[in-house]
Design a protein around this motif. Structure first.
Motif, mmCIF file in Angstrom:
data_model
loop_
_atom_site.group_PDB
_atom_site.id
_atom_site.type_symbol
_atom_site.label_atom_id
_atom_site.label_comp_id
_atom_site.label_asym_id
_atom_site.label_seq_id
_atom_site.Cartn_x
_atom_site.Cartn_y
_atom_site.Cartn_z
ATOM 1 N N THR A 76 0.794 1.011 -8.589
ATOM 2 C CA THR A 76 0.398 -0.342 -8.178
ATOM 3 C C THR A 76 -0.149 -0.347 -6.753
ATOM 4 O O THR A 76 -1.149 -1.010 -6.456
ATOM 5 C CB THR A 76 1.600 -1.289 -8.280
ATOM 6 O OG1 THR A 76 2.135 -1.247 -9.613
ATOM 7 C CG2 THR A 76 1.199 -2.708 -7.942
ATOM 8 N N ALA A 77 0.492 0.411 -5.854
ATOM 9 C CA ALA A 77 0.028 0.470 -4.466
ATOM 10 C C ALA A 77 -1.348 1.114 -4.365
ATOM 11 O O ALA A 77 -2.215 0.654 -3.608
ATOM 12 C CB ALA A 77 1.043 1.236 -3.612
ATOM 13 N N ILE A 92 0.476 -8.884 0.353
ATOM 14 C CA ILE A 92 0.092 -7.611 0.981
ATOM 15 C C ILE A 92 -1.407 -7.592 1.249
ATOM 16 O O ILE A 92 -1.864 -7.172 2.319
ATOM 17 C CB ILE A 92 0.505 -6.437 0.079
ATOM 18 C CG1 ILE A 92 2.018 -6.446 -0.153
ATOM 19 C CG2 ILE A 92 0.080 -5.113 0.685
ATOM 20 C CD1 ILE A 92 2.496 -5.377 -1.123
ATOM 21 N N ARG A 93 -2.184 -8.059 0.290
ATOM 22 C CA ARG A 93 -3.650 -8.056 0.451
ATOM 23 C C ARG A 93 -4.065 -8.948 1.611
ATOM 24 O O ARG A 93 -4.956 -8.594 2.395
ATOM 25 C CB ARG A 93 -4.288 -8.505 -0.852
ATOM 26 C CG ARG A 93 -5.806 -8.343 -0.891
ATOM 27 C CD ARG A 93 -6.379 -8.758 -2.226
ATOM 28 N NE ARG A 93 -5.893 -7.906 -3.308
ATOM 29 C CZ ARG A 93 -5.001 -8.290 -4.226
ATOM 30 N NH1 ARG A 93 -4.495 -9.524 -4.184
ATOM 31 N NH2 ARG A 93 -4.618 -7.479 -5.183
ATOM 32 N N ILE A 115 0.260 -1.664 7.966
ATOM 33 C CA ILE A 115 1.311 -1.385 6.988
ATOM 34 C C ILE A 115 2.625 -1.071 7.694
ATOM 35 O O ILE A 115 3.708 -1.473 7.240
ATOM 36 C CB ILE A 115 0.882 -0.221 6.079
ATOM 37 C CG1 ILE A 115 -0.268 -0.658 5.171
ATOM 38 C CG2 ILE A 115 2.041 0.282 5.233
ATOM 39 C CD1 ILE A 115 -0.886 0.475 4.381
ATOM 40 N N THR A 116 2.546 -0.382 8.819
ATOM 41 C CA THR A 116 3.758 -0.005 9.548
ATOM 42 C C THR A 116 4.308 -1.156 10.381
ATOM 43 O O THR A 116 5.512 -1.425 10.373
ATOM 44 C CB THR A 116 3.461 1.202 10.445
ATOM 45 O OG1 THR A 116 2.923 2.261 9.649
ATOM 46 C CG2 THR A 116 4.728 1.691 11.136
ATOM 47 N N THR A 165 -0.725 5.118 0.260
ATOM 48 C CA THR A 165 -0.002 4.595 -0.901
ATOM 49 C C THR A 165 1.503 4.493 -0.671
ATOM 50 O O THR A 165 2.108 3.464 -1.033
ATOM 51 C CB THR A 165 -0.308 5.472 -2.134
ATOM 52 O OG1 THR A 165 -1.680 5.285 -2.489
ATOM 53 C CG2 THR A 165 0.565 5.083 -3.310
ATOM 54 N N PRO A 166 2.194 5.498 -0.089
ATOM 55 C CA PRO A 166 3.648 5.340 0.096
ATOM 56 C C PRO A 166 4.024 4.132 0.940
ATOM 57 O O PRO A 166 5.044 3.489 0.677
ATOM 58 C CB PRO A 166 4.052 6.652 0.773
ATOM 59 C CG PRO A 166 3.006 7.636 0.381
ATOM 60 C CD PRO A 166 1.737 6.850 0.311
ATOM 61 N N GLY A 167 3.212 3.800 1.956
ATOM 62 C CA GLY A 167 3.533 2.637 2.779
ATOM 63 C C GLY A 167 3.442 1.338 2.008
ATOM 64 O O GLY A 167 4.307 0.459 2.136
ATOM 65 N N VAL A 168 2.397 1.172 1.204
ATOM 66 C CA VAL A 168 2.271 -0.046 0.397
ATOM 67 C C VAL A 168 3.356 -0.094 -0.670
ATOM 68 O O VAL A 168 3.873 -1.167 -1.015
ATOM 69 C CB VAL A 168 0.866 -0.119 -0.228
ATOM 70 C CG1 VAL A 168 0.720 -1.347 -1.109
ATOM 71 C CG2 VAL A 168 -0.196 -0.141 0.862
#
Length: 278
Positions: free
Chosen positions: A169-170, A211-212, A234-235, A195-198
Motif C-alpha cells: 500500500t505504501a 498521508i498524501r 515522512i520523518t 516505502t518503509p517510512g510510509v
C-alpha cells in the motif's frame, strides 16, 4: 652593385605531410584547433574525460561553467533551454553535486528567510586546489563563508513488524504522488527507499488521503530533490501511535435489601447500609 644572394627554399614545417616528423594518426580523431581570443571557457580534462559522470552531466557542467555570475540554473530554467526532461536534468545535477562540481549552501538572509546558493566549481571542491607558481603575484582573497554544520540525521521511521500488505500500500501511494504533484515523480529506487517510512504511517492508522496531503501540500518551487523532501516530511511529520482503548468502568449491580427490600448497589446480595447499622 652588390652581388645577388641565393635564397634557399623554406623547409617544410614539422608535422606536415611527407616530412619525417609527420605524426598524423591514421585513424581516430584529428584535432584542428584555432586559438580563442574571446568568449571561451577553460574546462579541465578531469571533467571532460570523467570516468563516472554521464555525458549529460558533463555537458551540463560545461554549460554551467560558461554562464555569467548570477545566472539561473534551476531545473525548470535548464529544461526550457535544452530538450532533456526535468527528471534527467535533475539527475544530472545530482551527479555533479555528488562529484563535487556543484555545491548547494543554505544561506539565511537578514530578514530571516533562507535561500539556497549554488556554487559551480571548475575543480571538485573536495580536491585541494593546486599550489601557486613561485613567480605568481600574491592576490588578496577573502575566504569563503564556512558552510553550516550538517544537522543530525533523523532516523527514518519503519513499521514495527515488516508487513507485506502495508509495504504494498505504501509503495502504491508513493508511486501515485505524481498524479497529484508532477514534481514528485520518483524513481523505483526512491520508492523502495521511502516505502518503509510510509508503511510506518499506515501502521499508526493514518489514512492514505491524510498521508498524501502531508506529502504534497505547500511544495517549494523549484523542487530539485523530491525524494529528499519526502524523506524529511515522512520523518518529521510522523504521527504518534494511537492510545490503547481504555476499558469501560465497572458497573456495580443493583441489589434488593434482604430486610427492607430497598434497592442498593453492591457486588453481592445482602443488607442495605441502613439495615447494617446497629
Amino acid at each position: 652593385m652588390t652581388a645577388q644572394q641565393a635564397i634557399a627554399p623554406p623547409c617544410a614545417p614539422p608535422g606536415s605531410p611527407g616530412s619525417p616528423h609527420d605524426v598524423t594518426p591514421t585513424s581516430g580523431v584529428i584535432h584542428v584547433n584555432s586559438r580563442h581570443t574571446s568568449g571561451f571557457t577553460v574546462i579541465g580534462n578531469h571533467l571532460a574525460q570523467h570516468g563516472d559522470l554521464s555525458l549529460l552531466a558533463i555537458g551540463l557542467a560545461v554549460h554551467i561553467q560558461s554562464l555569467p555570475e548570477g545566472a539561473k540554473i534551476g531545473v525548470k530554467v535548464l529544461a526550457a533551454r535544452f530538450p532533456e526532461s526535468e527528471m534527467r536534468i535533475a539527475a544530472a545535477l545530482r551527479e555533479l553535486e555528488a562529484a563535487g562540481y556543484l555545491r548547494r549552501i543554505r544561506v539565511r538572509l537578514r530578514d530571516g528567510r533562507v535561500r539556497t546558493r549554488t556554487e559551480s566549481h571548475n575543480r571538485p571542491y573536495a580536491t585541494p586546489p593546486a599550489p601557486r607558481e613561485p613567480y605568481a603575484a600574491p592576490r588578496a582573497t577573502t575566504p569563503p563563508p564556512a558552510a553550516p554544520p550538517p544537522p543530525p540525521r533523523q532516523q527514518h521511521p519503519r513499521p514495527t513488524p515488516p508487513a507485506n500488505a502495508l509495504h504494498r500500500t505504501a509503495a502504491l501511494l508513493l508511486a501515485d504522488l505524481r498524479r497529484h504533484a508532477p514534481v514528485l515523480t520518483l524513481s523505483e529506487a526512491d520508492v523502495a527507499a521511502l516505502t518503509p517510512g510510509v508503511a510506518a504511517w499506515l501502521e499508526r492508522d493514518a489514512h492514505p488521503d491524510a498521508i498524501r496531503r502531508a506529502l504534497t501540500t505547500d511544495l517549494p518551487a523549484p523542487l530539485t530533490h523530491p525524494a529528499r523532501l519526502l524523506r524529511h516530511r515522512i520523518t518529521a511529520l510522523l504521527p504518534p501511535p494511537l492510545p490503547a482503548p481504555s476499558a469501560p468502568p465497572a458497573v456495580i449491580p443493583l441489589q434488593n435489601c434482604d430486610d427492607c427490600n430497598r434497592a442498593f448497589r453492591a457486588p453481592e446480595p445482602g443488607q442495605c447500609r441502613d439495615c447494617r447499622r446497629p
